[in-house]
Design an enzyme around this catalytic site. Structure first.
Site, mmCIF file in Angstrom:
data_model
loop_
_atom_site.group_PDB
_atom_site.id
_atom_site.type_symbol
_atom_site.label_atom_id
_atom_site.label_comp_id
_atom_site.label_asym_id
_atom_site.label_seq_id
_atom_site.Cartn_x
_atom_site.Cartn_y
_atom_site.Cartn_z
ATOM 1 N N CYS A 39 0.537 4.333 0.845
ATOM 2 C CA CYS A 39 0.177 5.487 1.694
ATOM 3 C C CYS A 39 1.409 6.257 2.164
ATOM 4 O O CYS A 39 1.507 7.471 1.997
ATOM 5 C CB CYS A 39 -0.613 5.018 2.914
ATOM 6 S SG CYS A 39 -2.194 4.295 2.509
ATOM 7 N N THR A 84 19.200 49.637 -2.845
ATOM 8 C CA THR A 84 18.410 50.506 -1.970
ATOM 9 C C THR A 84 17.172 49.787 -1.451
ATOM 10 O O THR A 84 16.360 49.295 -2.228
ATOM 11 C CB THR A 84 17.994 51.784 -2.718
ATOM 12 O OG1 THR A 84 19.165 52.399 -3.240
ATOM 13 C CG2 THR A 84 17.284 52.745 -1.793
ATOM 14 N N CYS A 98 0.843 -1.203 0.000
ATOM 15 C CA CYS A 98 0.000 0.000 0.000
ATOM 16 C C CYS A 98 0.880 1.255 0.000
ATOM 17 O O CYS A 98 1.741 1.413 0.868
ATOM 18 C CB CYS A 98 -0.901 -0.022 1.227
ATOM 19 S SG CYS A 98 -1.976 1.404 1.323
ATOM 20 N N ASP A 122 2.692 -1.070 7.345
ATOM 21 C CA ASP A 122 2.041 -0.082 6.476
ATOM 22 C C ASP A 122 1.640 1.165 7.267
ATOM 23 O O ASP A 122 2.048 2.283 6.945
ATOM 24 C CB ASP A 122 0.806 -0.713 5.831
ATOM 25 C CG ASP A 122 -0.017 0.311 5.071
ATOM 26 O OD1 ASP A 122 0.576 1.054 4.265
ATOM 27 O OD2 ASP A 122 -1.231 0.401 5.295
ATOM 28 N N ASP A 130 19.041 43.772 -5.156
ATOM 29 C CA ASP A 130 18.918 45.213 -5.356
ATOM 30 C C ASP A 130 19.688 45.887 -4.216
ATOM 31 O O ASP A 130 19.984 45.250 -3.203
ATOM 32 C CB ASP A 130 17.434 45.594 -5.307
ATOM 33 C CG ASP A 130 17.217 47.092 -5.476
ATOM 34 O OD1 ASP A 130 17.900 47.687 -6.316
ATOM 35 O OD2 ASP A 130 16.381 47.643 -4.743
ATOM 36 N N ASP A 147 12.822 45.017 -3.733
ATOM 37 C CA ASP A 147 11.663 45.539 -3.009
ATOM 38 C C ASP A 147 10.889 46.593 -3.793
ATOM 39 O O ASP A 147 9.868 47.076 -3.322
ATOM 40 C CB ASP A 147 12.110 46.145 -1.673
ATOM 41 C CG ASP A 147 12.844 47.467 -1.860
ATOM 42 O OD1 ASP A 147 13.608 47.572 -2.843
ATOM 43 O OD2 ASP A 147 12.653 48.378 -1.040
#
Length: 395
Positions: free
Chosen positions: A59, A103, A57, A384, A101, A298
């Site tokens: 799962c 600033t 199985c 399982d 960036d 930003d």
């Protein structure tokens, strides 16, 4: 998280589509072949077939990735690191180059007055006249001058006939005197600069400072130098990335001298005097060279590069368009959060690999022991369900 699922999660789902029918087929063969061909007992081999169905199985295997991704996204959110889905979380750990960036990202975005220099007027008079010109302005440099005047408890006189001169500065009548505050080239057009003054201004620029000159009564009265200081954690954050072998690059529209001064201070590669389309082009060039690129910014002018990068990271407090365009956000606005985001991704992927190994490993062990007759249905049920619990707890 489901809209942008991690590549590993999609791979496991595809694997499960073939794995599950395969397990059913193997269980059926185990139950039927030995009794039909080799005279085995039907009840014993059907029992083993049922045990193999339970062991097989999927799962635990299927839950192993989404459980880890959900835990990773949640752990990031607790720390102010928002990632838009599992695909972003997985890709973050593969980043090889980070473009920042300047600033508002590497720097605080809040310039401060560092020097008030007297030429023809005393320092206090230079600051008093400059503050009179800047009263009422919302420009960051104007705010820096007004903050310094307030800190020095300087009484600011009223200004009359004030006007902003695009790309140059501001002029007004203060106490009947014609006063101008602006860029060195604009000031030099109004009053001659001496060689000594020009050298002083160049030295301030080399130190990463923006210089405004005050002209009063037709002469250079003084200069005010301002600098947008690096964030307190900027050097630490960049050093953390470099320790992981990640290249860091500053992409800024600021003048080259100022940018290189900040770059030297922080120890980062600098590309200056860029337009938004230049930032976008550089991100594309790095990707074509084989780099997995993160762009951190930003502002509005960062949005195209944020969208083009493999991962766009917006700094908290930035513009709405940057936050909307980016794949992730560092809400606390700390440079070191970029390294934390990459580390979180790597830990999450490590957790996923552990979960997959755990779920498949337990299945392999119990498959062998069941066929050998050592374990039966109850250990298979335990294997399982136990594996599902284990991978969830591990996540």
């Amino acid at each position: 998280a489901q809209e942008k699922r991690a590549p590993t999660e999609r791979l496991i789902d595809r694997f499960s589509r073939y794995y599950t029918p395969g397990v059913v087929a193997v269980a059926a063969l185990v139950a039927v072949i030995p009794p039909l061909l080799f005279g085995g007992a039907w009840d014993a081999w059907i029992y083993k077939g049922l045990a193999i169905l339970l062991i097989g199985c999927p799962c635990a295997l299927v839950i192993s990735t989404p459980a880890a991704i959900a835990a990773g996204l949640s752990a990031g959110a607790w720390r102010g690191l928002l990632l838009k889905g599992g695909a972003v979380l997985e890709t973050a750990g593969k980043i090889t180059t980070v473009c920042f960036d300047k600033t508002g990202t590497l720097t605080a975005g809040k310039p401060q007055v560092t020097d008030v220099i007297s030429f023809a007027q005393p320092q206090a008079e230079v600051l008093r006249l400059a503050a009179a010109l800047e009263t009422g302005s919302s420009h960051p440099l104007a705010k820096a001058i007004l903050d310094r005047a307030a800190a020095d408890a300087i009484a600011i006189p009223p200004a009359e006939a004030a006007q902003a001169l695009g790309g140059e500065g501001v002029s007004a009548l203060v106490e009947g005197r014609e006063v101008f505050l602006g860029s060195p080239p604009a000031a030099a057009a109004r009053a001659a600069l001496t060689v000594v003054q020009a050298d002083q201004i160049a030295a301030l620029n080399d130190a990463g400072k923006t210089v405004s000159l005050l002209v009063a009564d037709g002469a250079i009265a003084g200069a005010i130098a301002m600098r947008d200081e690096p964030r307190p954690d900027a050097a630490e954050g960049l050093a953390a990335l470099k320790r992981e072998g990640i290249r860091t690059v500053m992409l800024t529209g600021d003048n080259r001298r100022t940018a290189e001064a900040i770059g030297r201070q922080l120890g980062i590669e600098v590309r200056a005097e860029l337009l938004p389309q230049d930032k976008l082009r550089i991100v594309g060039e790095l990707q074509r060279e084989g780099a997995v690129v993160a762009k951190v910014g930003d502002g509005i002018n960062d949005a195209p590069a944020l969208a083009a990068a493999d991962i766009g990271i917006a700094m908290g407090g930035g513009t709405d368009v940057a936050l909307e365009t980016a794949d992730a956000a560092a809400l606390h606005g700390r440079v070191k959060d970029v390294a934390s985001m990459i580390a979180l991704s790597q830990r999450t992927m490590g957790n996923i690999h552990q979960n997959i190994a755990m779920s498949l490993g337990l299945k392999a062990v119990f498959l062998v022991t069941t066929i050998a007759g050592i374990t039966g249905l109850w250990p298979a049920i335990l294997a399982d369900t136990g594996a599902t619990v284990l991978v969830t707890l591990n996540a």
